[in-house]
Design a protein around this motif. Structure first.
Motif, short mmCIF file in Angstrom:
data_model
loop_
_atom_site.label_atom_id
_atom_site.label_comp_id
_atom_site.label_asym_id
_atom_site.label_seq_id
_atom_site.Cartn_x
_atom_site.Cartn_y
_atom_site.Cartn_z
N SER A 248 13.03 3.30 10.71
CA SER A 248 11.98 4.15 10.16
C SER A 248 10.73 3.38 9.78
N LEU A 249 10.73 2.09 10.07
CA LEU A 249 9.58 1.24 9.74
C LEU A 249 8.84 0.81 10.99
N VAL A 250 7.56 0.55 10.83
CA VAL A 250 6.73 -0.06 11.86
C VAL A 250 6.29 -1.42 11.35
N GLU A 251 6.57 -2.48 12.12
CA GLU A 251 6.17 -3.84 11.75
C GLU A 251 4.96 -4.25 12.57
N LEU A 252 3.93 -4.70 11.89
CA LEU A 252 2.71 -5.13 12.55
C LEU A 252 2.46 -6.60 12.24
N LYS A 253 2.03 -7.35 13.25
CA LYS A 253 1.48 -8.69 13.06
C LYS A 253 -0.02 -8.56 13.33
N VAL A 254 -0.80 -8.66 12.27
CA VAL A 254 -2.24 -8.39 12.33
C VAL A 254 -3.00 -9.70 12.39
N ARG A 255 -3.85 -9.87 13.40
CA ARG A 255 -4.58 -11.13 13.58
C ARG A 255 -5.95 -11.13 12.93
N ASP A 256 -6.41 -9.96 12.49
CA ASP A 256 -7.74 -9.88 11.87
C ASP A 256 -7.71 -8.83 10.76
N TRP A 257 -7.06 -9.19 9.67
CA TRP A 257 -6.91 -8.26 8.54
C TRP A 257 -8.26 -8.00 7.88
N HIS A 258 -8.50 -6.73 7.52
CA HIS A 258 -9.71 -6.37 6.76
C HIS A 258 -9.37 -5.19 5.86
N PRO A 259 -10.14 -4.98 4.79
CA PRO A 259 -9.80 -3.94 3.80
C PRO A 259 -9.75 -2.53 4.36
N GLY A 260 -10.45 -2.25 5.45
CA GLY A 260 -10.46 -0.90 5.99
C GLY A 260 -9.24 -0.56 6.84
N LEU A 261 -8.40 -1.56 7.14
CA LEU A 261 -7.28 -1.32 8.05
C LEU A 261 -6.23 -0.36 7.46
N PRO A 262 -5.84 -0.45 6.17
CA PRO A 262 -4.84 0.49 5.65
C PRO A 262 -5.25 1.95 5.81
N ALA A 263 -6.53 2.27 5.60
CA ALA A 263 -6.98 3.66 5.76
C ALA A 263 -6.86 4.12 7.21
N ARG A 264 -7.16 3.23 8.16
CA ARG A 264 -7.02 3.59 9.57
C ARG A 264 -5.57 3.83 9.93
N LEU A 265 -4.67 3.01 9.37
CA LEU A 265 -3.24 3.20 9.64
C LEU A 265 -2.73 4.49 9.00
N ALA A 266 -3.22 4.78 7.78
CA ALA A 266 -2.82 6.02 7.10
C ALA A 266 -3.24 7.24 7.91
N ALA A 267 -4.39 7.15 8.56
CA ALA A 267 -4.87 8.26 9.38
C ALA A 267 -3.97 8.49 10.59
N GLN A 268 -3.14 7.49 10.93
CA GLN A 268 -2.17 7.64 12.03
C GLN A 268 -0.82 8.15 11.53
N GLY A 269 -0.77 8.54 10.25
CA GLY A 269 0.47 9.07 9.68
C GLY A 269 1.40 8.01 9.14
N LEU A 270 0.92 6.79 8.93
CA LEU A 270 1.74 5.70 8.43
C LEU A 270 1.50 5.47 6.94
N THR A 271 2.57 5.17 6.21
CA THR A 271 2.47 4.79 4.81
C THR A 271 2.52 3.28 4.75
#
Length: 294
Positions: A248-271
């Motif tokens: 039930s989890l999605v694991e991401l390895k992010v190479r360019d983290w930025h503060p706006g990324l969580p909101a973009r992921l939330a818009a895809q239905g991810l917590t």
């Protein structure tokens, strides 16, 4: 900004291996770790910088000297140590010191004596009676006491037991802290690189897959866990190197983290759960798998 070396569009082909369009610069005074598995191309790059090999394509400039035309002048200012270099086991360290001093005018006897103390070596000991770790330290001493502007080290800790490896790294780190010199050292061990390097370059199968300041690597790369289903196309996002579902989890390895990324992921239905830093080893594996230049 002065450069210790510049590699531009380098290509080098062998029957079963090829370097492909490698461009890499090292500013003077920096320490760069060249990371890759065995056979990735690390030794070939070092040989190109010493003039022991010539590129099939591209340009090599070392300390202002364009190779191969200026390789004689460049070699006077380069110190090179490789895992496959052999010292005369029947001779003493003192004998080796006198030999190098006779060949290289830049040899500094006072600095050599200081390194003998720092590395805890005995000049009159026959090298055949020394441990592998002591012989590695002796080789580093012979390179450093020439006071080269550029130091090239090819897998300096290979074959050392954990205690000897730590001793060599600590001794080398102490020297590099005291005097800012340009250093490129290759290793397949990311822990060694993390201790010594200001900047890091990852090579894999003859390609440069990532290069950046060490702190930038550690800051930009993050491991992120999200609850929800894996959205289609998430692995195509430019920030995402690896995306995979794990129950039930999605694991991401992010190479360019930025503060706006969580909101973009939330818009895809991810917590989105709190992000975690990644080790340099994990970053290397993720960068290689993604095949991304950073």
């Amino acid at each position: 900004m002065s450069l210790a070396f510049s590699l531009s569009g380098i290509g080098k082909r062998y029957p079963h291996f090829a370097l492909q369009d490698v461009s890499l610069d090292l500013p003077e005074g920096q320490v760069m770790g060249l990371v890759g598995v065995n056979g990735a191309g690390k030794t070939t790059l070092l040989r190109l910088l010493t003039g022991l090999a010539a590129p099939d394509a591209g340009e090599v400039v070392v300390l202002g000297h364009r190779l191969p035309q200026g390789q004689v002048a460049a070699r006077r200012e380069i110190g090179f140590a490789s895992e496959d270099m052999r010292l005369y086991r029947s001779q003493t360290l003192r004998w080796h010191m006198d030999l190098v001093a006779a060949i290289y005018p830049g040899w500094r006897e006072d600095y050599a004596a200081e390194l003998v103390r720092r590395f805890d070596l005995r000049p009159q000991q026959v090298l055949g009676g020394c441990s592998h770790g002591q012989r590695v330290k002796a080789l580093l001493l012979l390179c450093l006491a020439r006071r080269p502007r550029l130091l090239l080290l090819d897998e300096p800790t290979t074959g050392l037991d954990p205690v000897a490896r730590l001793e060599v790294l600590e001794a080398l780190a102490e020297v590099l802290r005291d005097e800012r010199r340009s250093v490129l050292f290759s290793s397949h061990n990311t822990h060694d690189v993390e201790q010594l390097a200001d900047a890091i370059a990852f090579v894999h199968e003859g390609r440069l897959v990532a290069c950046a300041d060490r702190h930038a690597f550690l800051e930009r790369w993050r491991r992120v866990l999200c609850q929800g289903a894996l959205p289609a196309g998430l692995d195509a996002w430019p920030e995402v190197a690896v995306a995979r579902a794990n129950g039930s989890l999605v694991e991401l390895k992010v190479r360019d983290w930025h503060p706006g990324l969580p909101a973009r992921l939330a818009a895809q239905g991810l917590t989105v759960q709190p992000d975690d830093p990644m080790s340099l080893e994990d970053i290397f594996v993720s960068a290689v798998r993604a095949g991304a230049v950073a």
